[in-house]
Each structure stands twice: as structure tokens, then as C-alpha cells.
Design an enzyme around this catalytic site. Sequence first.
Site, PDB file in Angstrom:
ATOM      1  N   ASP A  95       0.791  -1.229   0.000  1.00  0.00           N
ATOM      2  CA  ASP A  95       0.000   0.000   0.000  1.00  0.00           C
ATOM      3  C   ASP A  95       0.828   1.286   0.000  1.00  0.00           C
ATOM      4  OD1 ASP A  95       1.050  -0.113   2.536  1.00  0.00           O
ATOM      5  OD2 ASP A  95      -0.835   0.108   3.603  1.00  0.00           O
ATOM      6  N   HIS A  96       2.111   1.200   0.345  1.00  0.00           N
ATOM      7  CA  HIS A  96       2.917   2.406   0.513  1.00  0.00           C
ATOM      8  C   HIS A  96       3.648   2.838  -0.759  1.00  0.00           C
ATOM      9  CE1 HIS A  96       2.153   2.325   4.750  1.00  0.00           C
ATOM     10  NE2 HIS A  96       3.094   3.193   5.041  1.00  0.00           N
ATOM     11  N   ASP A 160       3.943  -0.878  11.399  1.00  0.00           N
ATOM     12  CA  ASP A 160       3.443   0.443  11.040  1.00  0.00           C
ATOM     13  C   ASP A 160       2.876   1.048  12.308  1.00  0.00           C
ATOM     14  OD1 ASP A 160       2.477   2.088   8.324  1.00  0.00           O
ATOM     15  OD2 ASP A 160       1.215   2.439  10.082  1.00  0.00           O
ATOM     16  N   ARG A 448      -1.227  12.582  10.253  1.00  0.00           N
ATOM     17  CA  ARG A 448      -0.005  13.340  10.523  1.00  0.00           C
ATOM     18  C   ARG A 448       0.101  14.528   9.590  1.00  0.00           C
ATOM     19  NH1 ARG A 448       3.457   8.110  11.547  1.00  0.00           N
ATOM     20  NH2 ARG A 448       2.792   7.866  13.692  1.00  0.00           N
ATOM     21  N   SER A 643       6.347   7.606  12.856  1.00  0.00           N
ATOM     22  CA  SER A 643       6.264   6.292  12.239  1.00  0.00           C
ATOM     23  C   SER A 643       7.080   5.248  12.986  1.00  0.00           C
ATOM     24  CB  SER A 643       6.761   6.380  10.794  1.00  0.00           C
ATOM     25  OG  SER A 643       6.895   5.110  10.227  1.00  0.00           O
ATOM     26  N   ARG A 645       8.973   3.228  11.459  1.00  0.00           N
ATOM     27  CA  ARG A 645      10.013   2.814  10.521  1.00  0.00           C
ATOM     28  C   ARG A 645      11.358   2.608  11.211  1.00  0.00           C
ATOM     29  NH1 ARG A 645       9.505   8.560   7.507  1.00  0.00           N
ATOM     30  NH2 ARG A 645       7.366   7.822   7.618  1.00  0.00           N
TER      31      ARG A 645
END
Length: 750
Positions: A95-96, A160, A448, A643, A645
Site C-alpha cells: 500500500d505504501h 506500522d 499526521r 512512524s 520505521r
Amino acid sequence: MIFDIDMIREVYSQLPGKVEEAKKKLGRPLTLTEKILFAHLSPGVAVENYRRAEDYVNFAPDRVAMQDATAQMALLQLMNSGRKKVAVPSTVHCDHLIQAYRDANTDLQTAKVTNEEVFNFLRDVSNKYGIGFWKPGAGIIHQVVLENYAFPGGMMVGTDSHTPNAGGLGMIAIGVGGADAVDVMAGLPWELKMPKLIGVKLTGRLSGWASPKDVILKLAGILTVKGGTNAVIEYFGEGTSTLSATGKGTICNMGAEVGATTSIFPFDEKSATYLEGTGRKEVADAARKIIACLQADPETAENPETYYDQVIEINLSELEPHINGPFTPDAAFPISAFAKEVKEKGYPRKMEVGLIGSCTNSSYEDLTRAAHVVKKAREAGLSVNAQFIINPGSEQVRYTAERDGILREFEDAGAVIMANACGPCIGQWKRTEEKSERTNSIVTSFNRNFAKRNDGNPNTHAFVTSPELVAALTIAGDLTFNPLTDALTNDKGEKVKLAEPVGFEMPPRGFEVKDAGYLPPSEDGSQVEVKIDPQSNRLQKLEPFKPWDGRDFEELPLLIKVKGKCTTDHISMAGPWLRFRGHLDNISDNMLIGAVNAFNGETNKTLDPLTLQYMEVPALARKFKAEGLGSVVVAEENYGEGSSREHAAMEPRHLNVKVILVKSFARIHETNLKKQGMLALTFVNKEDYNKVQERDRISIKGLTGFAPGKNLKVVLHHIDGTTDEFEAAHTYNEQQIGWFKAGSALNGMK
């Protein structure tokens, strides 16, 4: 088809007994969070009255979810773990990596071509290790998880930060880095600091323009971006049963913006309705039979201050629509006060783009309420006065909304329907052909709004609100417009007010989809070959990090002293850098390029202490590394906010940064640093931050006696020959110290 039904049956068969055991052992009623956490203790871990926000506890989550950008690094680590197959149900969601530019079909086909190597890698690794794979276009991870995998009383980790979306269905769902996900997929205990509990009591019922999004927008203003750190936000009170399951998901989703470990709602008939509507009647029926385990004990609501560390009450009947921003999601304003704020602060009043979608607000209910506003406006002779972009949350939502004429309402108003993907929310938005840094305003239904996050422009003022208000402001084209009180002029010159939004929690004709986009893994993946081209600039096999050499860190050069907010977007930007998420060396060229240097107020410009020339941050780190030197990063509060990440931790590790010394950390990022063998320290006295000078060399003393609860000593060697000494604290336990010594958690696992 009900995914993981055998696992869910197993969880439900054991849940009542485990909850009863915990209540008996602790001798008191339990909150919902406690019930699920104690029922998911790792085998061999005893039920105890663990100290909240202090004690680390091992858990055994039920499943793992990964999105394509973070899954690359997670799966590269899984390949090094020695596992042949994942130990728990796991999924990858593409999806990213789909950039929003033209329209859904065009952009999806472009993404399939430009990301073919990465998508094939994710598909093949999923096939090999028994992981479910959701193709590009299937939808945004958290909407797909809510529709297919989330279940009341379960526990999940996801790579995520908005994994808590599943809390809308009563699941403890926690955002983590890839190394944490590998632990769970490998069947190892997963470690979490026992969270504090913030109880939010909801009373009354929403009406008019107020939406579930306004609950969390208001709460963000109360708690701020760090107020939920190391805490679970648990909602209770009669108001919870008035909210739809997807509305609850929205609230839980954006709890990440206050730093919460996760958020959760109790199971109720709204939850059951959603489960049944998404083809999971068996799960709904089973949950009804153990409903007492899926709600907090009644005594906790009667005396909430006894059971929660903090209690906040929100009356839904009095809740005003909110708009938050710009540049931080906790700048919260009720709509009645927002116009004044815009005028006083001089924000660009013209609203240029309205964007509806993201994992926070892209459900069928969200689309129908916003479409109703648009439809009634068109019927009243009003047109849209800003660019309008829609990202449906999943193929199931998109297909059903198209069938029911919802998407046509947006298109008739001039909106562009983009792919079922994250798109502009994460910077995957090709807004213009030219790079521009002009000042402008946009309004989104995202979560965000950090500078540069959506379009790469530091001067884009991004405001976060509900889909209904995005629609209203897009029609008005004016940030100061208040649909509750203001009128607009239609094509006949008449003053008209926008109709209050009306929508459907569930499709009246049920959900429908032709191809949801799911690919099951092979029964036997042992013959699947995963290929990584050594010449690829998108994928790179991971080499283990070197273990600690057993000595204190002596006179390491300062890489950068960061001033102000430093989120994971500042440390490892998304947008165009997403294409390198599977190639650690290439993506390390974005390390800290968004962080503001405290000594010159500029980004990506830091001093080489030898040449006295300013260099880009990654370039100076590489220079130090080539010379055999480690380095130190110093920063302020809530470092690593945003995030999950883990690239923001892996990049410094790869470029030989040894220490991150800050005033405070965001939860996920601190864990990610520990997992990668970094030394994450905090100032005992925050004023010591001011002692750090631009050409300092920094020593960390006491590592040979590194132990839980024992501070380390920092020595600053200034260029004039003087020194400053002070203590730095840490939160490492014995296991985490083992990761540091081994060089990483993955090294320790092997």
C-alpha cells in the site's frame, strides 16, 4: 472465508480461563487492556502485578501484519533468522509504494512497473515463509486488517505505527519495528514495557457535523504528542456503544499521534455488526459468548481513578468538530475557534487541496458522509473550489462505493479517485511537475501533518480533520469557513448553508468485491527461491552488524546536535526515499537530512570538526565511518516521534553512529534503536543538552559495567581543552544489554 479461524477459536477457548486466573492472582477487577495482556503472556511468564511503565514483560501475540515499505527490511531480517516458516499468521500489504499522481488505474499500473522488483521480492518471500500477500491495489493495510483479520480479544503487532487501528474491534494491536515483528514471526517471546493505562470515558452521542475523528483530535490537544507514551488508551462509558466499528478504528488509529502504545474499545453490538457485515459471523457469535472477557469489569468504570493512571472524560453530545495543525497533530482547535487562529497566525486562508483517505479515514462510512455533503452542495447550486482527491481504504470499500454511486458523487464534483493506497498521507503524492516551496494550505483526513510529509514542501500548511469537514472546506475553498454557522453563495447568488452529513455505517446492500487482492502462500514454500540481484539499487541482503568491542566509547565526534522536533520523518524521510526501503546503504543517504542543526538553524548541514567545512549529515557520517570512527547524535524531546520505521534506527547503525543522546524518546523508536544494537541514552538533567558544543568529542564511560538501572557517564571534550561531565540514564534490561553486546537483537537470536 474467515482467515485464521482455527487460531481465533483457540484464543477464545483459552481466554476465559486466563482472565479468571489473572483476576484471582491479582485479587481485583481488570480493565480490558489487562485482560488481553495477561491472556497473552508468553508461555512460562507468571501473572504478577507488574509495575506499569517500568517492568518489561514477554508476550505471545497472535499475528503479524506488515506494509510493503517496512516489510522489506523485516523480511530481510527474517531471512537471516534461520526460520523455515513463520510461527504465527502473518501478512504483507502493498500500500505504501503507489504514488498518487493521475488516477487510480494509471498510478497503479505505473507502481507495478516501477516497483516490480520489490513487489516480486515481497511476494516470493511471503510464499516461501507462509505469509499471506495482499497485492498492490488491495488496499491500505489497516483497513484491510480491520475487514479481514482484527478480532476482539486478540493481540497483534504490525510494522506500522498505525497498527492500533485494529483496537476499534477490541484488539490489542501495537506498532513495532521489523526486528520486533521477526521475533514474533520466529516464535520468540516479544518484549514490551507493561503500559500505563489512560482511561477515556465517553458519554452522550455524536450528532450533526461531529464525527469519531473529533474524539481523537480533541484528545490530541489534551495529551500532546508525547502524553500517551508507554500507555494504552482504553475507552469506556456508554458513549462507546454509539460509535461504529470503523469510527472506533479511526480513534484508535490516530492514538499513535499522542505516542500511545495502542488504543482499544470494548466489544459490543457495533463490533458484532461489523464482523458479520465483513463475513465473520462465526467470530461475532463466538465473541458474544465470552463478552465479559472482551469488556472491562464493571467495577473499573464505577471507580476509574482506581484502575487507570489517568482519566479523561469527553461528552460526545457536546463535542465540536475539530481541525488540528499545522505542522503537528496536537495543535487542536474546535471549528468555532479555528477561523480566528488562521487570521491571527497568518496561515494561508485559501484552501488549495482537500484530501480524503488514509488508514485513518477511508471506510465506507467515511466516504458516504463526505459524499452526502458534496451531493447536497451540488443540489444547492454550489461547486467545489479546491482540488479534490479521494483514496478509498480497500478494494472492498472501493468496489462497494462505486456500486452504490458514492464515488460518482465525488467525480461529478470534480474529484479524482486515486488508488486504494496511502498515497499523499505518506508523501507518495506527485502534486506538481515542479519542486516548489511556496506557502499554501491543504486540509486532509489523515493523521499526521509534519512539515514536508505530504508533498515535500516545508511551507505546505497541512491541517487534519474529519472527511466531512474536508468536503465542506473543499467546497468553500476557504480555511475560515465554518459549515455549522456560515453560508456560501450559490450559482444563483443565493446564500445557502451546507447540509449536515448523513452516512451509512455499513452498506445497505452489503459489501461486495470481485477480487479483494489476496494471494495465499504455498503449502510448502521450501522450493521457492528468493532472488536478490547484487547490482540492485532497491534491494540489498543484510550483513550482520558488528558486536560491541567490550570497551567504553572514547572521544567520538559529534555528528549533529538537533534542535526542536525530530520525528522519524526528519530522521528517515519517506516520499521519494521509499523506493530504497529494501536497500540499507542507499536509504542511509537520507539519514537526518530533515533534522535542524542547533548551531546554524539549517537542515542537512553539519560541521566537519577537522576541515571546519559544513557537510551533509550522511556524508559526514560516512567520512567518520571510513576513518574508523563512530559518532554521536544529540537531540531534544520525543526523539523518533511518528512512524514505526526502523530505518530511522538502522541507518545510523549502518553509518556507525554509536550513541543517540536525547532529552526523551518516543517508545517505538527507542525500542528500534535497542534492537539494532545502538546505545539510546537520555539526559538525567535536561539542561546538560546545552553543554554540548559543535566540535565536541564525546566519551561514554561505564559500559564495561553496563547494567539495568545504572546510569552511564558522559564526558564532553571541548575544543578548548576543557571538559564537562554528567550522567545519562537508560532503560535497558538484561536482555536488551545482551542485544547491545551482540551487535543487534538479530545477532543475539542467531
